[in-house]
Every structure is written in C-alpha cells, then in structure tokens.
Design an enzyme around this catalytic site. Structure first.
Site, PDB file in Angstrom:
ATOM      1  N   ASN A   9       0.912  -1.212  -0.067  1.00  0.00           N
ATOM      2  CA  ASN A   9       0.185  -0.206  -0.063  1.00  0.00           C
ATOM      3  C   ASN A   9       0.878   1.094   0.100  1.00  0.00           C
ATOM      4  OD1 ASN A   9      -1.683   2.054   0.587  1.00  0.00           O
ATOM      5  ND2 ASN A   9      -2.415   1.281   2.704  1.00  0.00           N
ATOM      6  N   TRP A  10       1.213   1.805  -1.171  1.00  0.00           N
ATOM      7  CA  TRP A  10       1.896   2.822  -1.402  1.00  0.00           C
ATOM      8  C   TRP A  10       1.620   4.144  -0.548  1.00  0.00           C
ATOM      9  CZ3 TRP A  10       4.005   2.967  -7.238  1.00  0.00           C
ATOM     10  CH2 TRP A  10       4.748   1.738  -7.377  1.00  0.00           C
ATOM     11  N   LYS A  11       0.192   4.069  -0.347  1.00  0.00           N
ATOM     12  CA  LYS A  11      -0.452   5.458   0.226  1.00  0.00           C
ATOM     13  C   LYS A  11      -0.398   6.450  -0.636  1.00  0.00           C
ATOM     14  CE  LYS A  11      -0.055   3.231   4.739  1.00  0.00           C
ATOM     15  NZ  LYS A  11      -0.117   3.348   5.932  1.00  0.00           N
ATOM     16  N   HIS A  94      -9.601   1.621   4.471  1.00  0.00           N
ATOM     17  CA  HIS A  94      -8.347   1.868   5.038  1.00  0.00           C
ATOM     18  C   HIS A  94      -8.739   2.654   6.584  1.00  0.00           C
ATOM     19  CE1 HIS A  94      -4.186   2.629   6.387  1.00  0.00           C
ATOM     20  NE2 HIS A  94      -3.898   1.553   5.685  1.00  0.00           N
ATOM     21  N   GLU A  96      -6.866   5.045   7.656  1.00  0.00           N
ATOM     22  CA  GLU A  96      -6.526   6.374   7.387  1.00  0.00           C
ATOM     23  C   GLU A  96      -7.845   7.032   6.638  1.00  0.00           C
ATOM     24  OE1 GLU A  96      -3.087   5.665   5.150  1.00  0.00           O
ATOM     25  OE2 GLU A  96      -2.083   4.842   6.971  1.00  0.00           O
ATOM     26  N   GLU A 164      -5.832  -4.982  10.387  1.00  0.00           N
ATOM     27  CA  GLU A 164      -4.892  -3.765  10.735  1.00  0.00           C
ATOM     28  C   GLU A 164      -5.158  -2.935  11.915  1.00  0.00           C
ATOM     29  OE1 GLU A 164      -2.641  -2.500   6.987  1.00  0.00           O
ATOM     30  OE2 GLU A 164      -4.258  -1.281   7.038  1.00  0.00           O
ATOM     31  N   GLY A 170       2.227   2.199  10.700  1.00  0.00           N
ATOM     32  CA  GLY A 170       3.180   3.377  10.653  1.00  0.00           C
ATOM     33  C   GLY A 170       3.776   3.588  11.856  1.00  0.00           C
ATOM     34  N   SER A 210       3.007  -2.131  10.246  1.00  0.00           N
ATOM     35  CA  SER A 210       4.322  -2.200  10.476  1.00  0.00           C
ATOM     36  C   SER A 210       5.018  -3.674  10.541  1.00  0.00           C
ATOM     37  CB  SER A 210       4.997  -2.008  12.080  1.00  0.00           C
ATOM     38  OG  SER A 210       4.233  -0.437  12.091  1.00  0.00           O
ATOM     39  N   GLY A 231       2.824  -1.202   4.407  1.00  0.00           N
ATOM     40  CA  GLY A 231       2.928   0.330   4.110  1.00  0.00           C
ATOM     41  C   GLY A 231       4.166   0.623   3.648  1.00  0.00           C
ATOM     42  N   GLY A 232       4.990   1.166   4.812  1.00  0.00           N
ATOM     43  CA  GLY A 232       6.262   1.676   4.644  1.00  0.00           C
ATOM     44  C   GLY A 232       7.111   0.734   3.995  1.00  0.00           C
TER      45      GLY A 232
HETATM   46  P1  PGA Z   1       2.454   0.197   7.648  1.00  0.00           P
HETATM   47  O1  PGA Z   1       1.012   0.545   7.000  1.00  0.00           O
HETATM   48  O2  PGA Z   1       3.110  -1.002   7.045  1.00  0.00           O
HETATM   49  O3  PGA Z   1       3.454   1.444   7.175  1.00  0.00           O
HETATM   50  O4  PGA Z   1       2.349   0.133   9.109  1.00  0.00           O
HETATM   51  C1  PGA Z   1       0.073  -0.849   6.725  1.00  0.00           C
HETATM   52  C2  PGA Z   1      -0.983  -0.088   6.101  1.00  0.00           C
HETATM   53  O5  PGA Z   1      -1.320   1.130   6.683  1.00  0.00           O
HETATM   54  O6  PGA Z   1      -1.682  -0.914   5.265  1.00  0.00           O
END
Ligand code: PGA
Length: 248
Positions: A9-11, A94, A96, A164, A170, A210, A231-232
């Site tokens: 997930n590049w966001k 998600h 966010e 999640e 994050g 994470s 994500g990251g």
């Molecule tokens: P993260 O994000 O791996 O940076 O914690 C995961 C996500 O939000 O899908």
C-alpha cells in the site's frame, strides 16, 4: 488451500515516475514468488505502473473506489475506470480513510459491494484503535465492522480482509504474531457464523501494521495469517521482495 497474498500500500507516496522506478527494481526480485504479489498505487500512477509491470508477476491495485457507477461525485473514481487500466485489487476502508475522510462501515459496505459486482477483488481493512484494545473491545469492534461492512456479500472467497490494528500502522509497533493470529482467527470464526454458506473458509485474511522485512517470516508462519498489507516497507524494492519471500 488459501494462496498467500502480499500487497503493498503505497499510500500517497511515489509520483508515476518514482513508482515506475520502484516496480522496475521490484520485478526481477519477485519473479519466483510463490504468493500473489500486488502493488496498490495512487490512482494517477496507475497507467504508468500498468505498463511497467507488464509481463511480470506483479498485479495492480488501487487504494479506493467509489460505489456509484458514474455521476456527480467530484474527485472520485469508479470501478469501470480502474478496470480499464487492468486494476485487479482495490483497498477499501483503510483506517486512514476512516479517520481522515469520513469513511464508515456503511460506505465501506457500499464500496465493497460495488467492487465485487464489477469484478474487482476488494482488500477490506478492519481493525481496532489502541484505546479499544486497551479497553478489551477488540472483538466487539471487529464484530461490528464485520456485521456492517460486509452485509450482502455472497462469496467471501472473492475478497480479502486486511486485519490492521490502528495502533500498529506506521508506528513500528507491530502486533505480536500471537495477537495477529488470534484476531484473524476470530475474524474467520465470526464471518463463518455471520455469513454461513458464503465460502468463508476460502477467504484470505492479511495482517497489516508495521509488517517489515524482519518480522514478516514470523507473522506469515502463523496458521491463520494468509498475507500482509504493507505500507512503509513496500516503498523499498528489497524490503518488499524480502517480505514476498517470507517462505525462504
Ligand atoms: P505500515 O502500513 O506497514 O506502514 O504500518 C500498513 C497499512 O497502513 O496498510
């Protein structure tokens, strides 16, 4: 029986040019992957990334989809628009989006049904906040999200759920393998109960929060965990490829 699925997930990261460079670096590293490999990219990157992944193992995903077929929804993107560019997966709900953009279980439900109807595979995110976990409300929250977000889904083998926990996203504070496995086992049990005769046994459930090159192996070794939403660590080709090769 359930094929593992590792999705990035590049966001809101990577311009189209940067995204192309990333998938070009990633392609040779994941050619022998045994799991499904997906990158969920910003909508505007989709055409360029589609071209760049041509002929590779990598599949294309988006980060949201609107529930209407078309119409006066400024800023939104329809399933048909995504399909035209070979998008196969779409992240829905998600945390966010729930936190910053007013997404609710109800809109998650509408988007999920629209994606399924169009033939996209939704990756639907659910999970509790830190406060909810500390107050012993994790199962209650998951139960509500499962009841309200998935009404009307006929076949759970056609979607992916991403568990999640919000406190792990994050933050570098990953859920323990045991915590992730327990929550995912609960989700599977609840879906089987709430949606009998809907192929719940074949539904894949990812862990997200994470997950990285160091902890992926342990998380993926858990019997209930069918994949990861990353994500990251999906922003670096080597790290993401290491996660994809969790089985090595
Ligand atoms: P993260 O994000 O791996 O940076 O914690 C995961 C996500 O939000 O899908």
């Amino acid at each position: 029986m359930r094929k593992p699925i590792i999705a990035g997930n590049w966001k809101m990261n990577n311009t189209a040019e940067e995204g192309v460079a990333l998938v070009k670096a990633l392609k040779p590293l994941v050619e022998d992957a045994k799991c499904e490999v997906v990158v969920c990219v910003p909508a505007i990157d989709i055409p360029a990334v589609k071209k760049a992944i041509h002929g590779s193992k990598i599949k294309l995903g988006a980060q949201n989809v609107h529930f209407a077929e078309k119409g006066a929804y400024t800023g939104e993107i329809s399933a048909k628009m995504l399909l035209e560019y070979g998008v196969k997966y779409v992240i829905i709900g998600h945390s966010e989006r729930r936190q910053y953009f007013g997404e609710t279980d109800e809109t998650v439900n509408k988007r999920t049904l629209a994606a399924l109807n169009a033939g996209l595979t939704p990756i639907v995110c659910i999970g509790e906040s830190l406060e909810e976990r500390e107050n012993g409300l994790t199962e209650k929250v998951l139960d509500r999200q499962l009841r309200e977000g998935f009404q009307g889904v006929g076949d759970f083998s056609k979607l992916v759920i991403a568990y999640e926990p919000i406190w792990a996203i994050g933050t570098g504070r990953t859920a323990t393998a045991q915590q992730a496995n327990d929550a995912i086992a609960y989700i599977r049990k609840r879906v089987k109960r709430l949606y009998a005769h809907s192929n719940a046994g074949r539904m894949r459930i990812q862990y997200g929060g994470s997950m990285n090159a160091k902890n992926a192996k342990e998380l993926m070794a858990q019997p209930e965990i069918d994949g990861g939403l990353i994500g990251g660590a999906s922003l670096k080709a080597e790290d993401f490829a290491t996660i994809v090769h969790f089985d090595k």
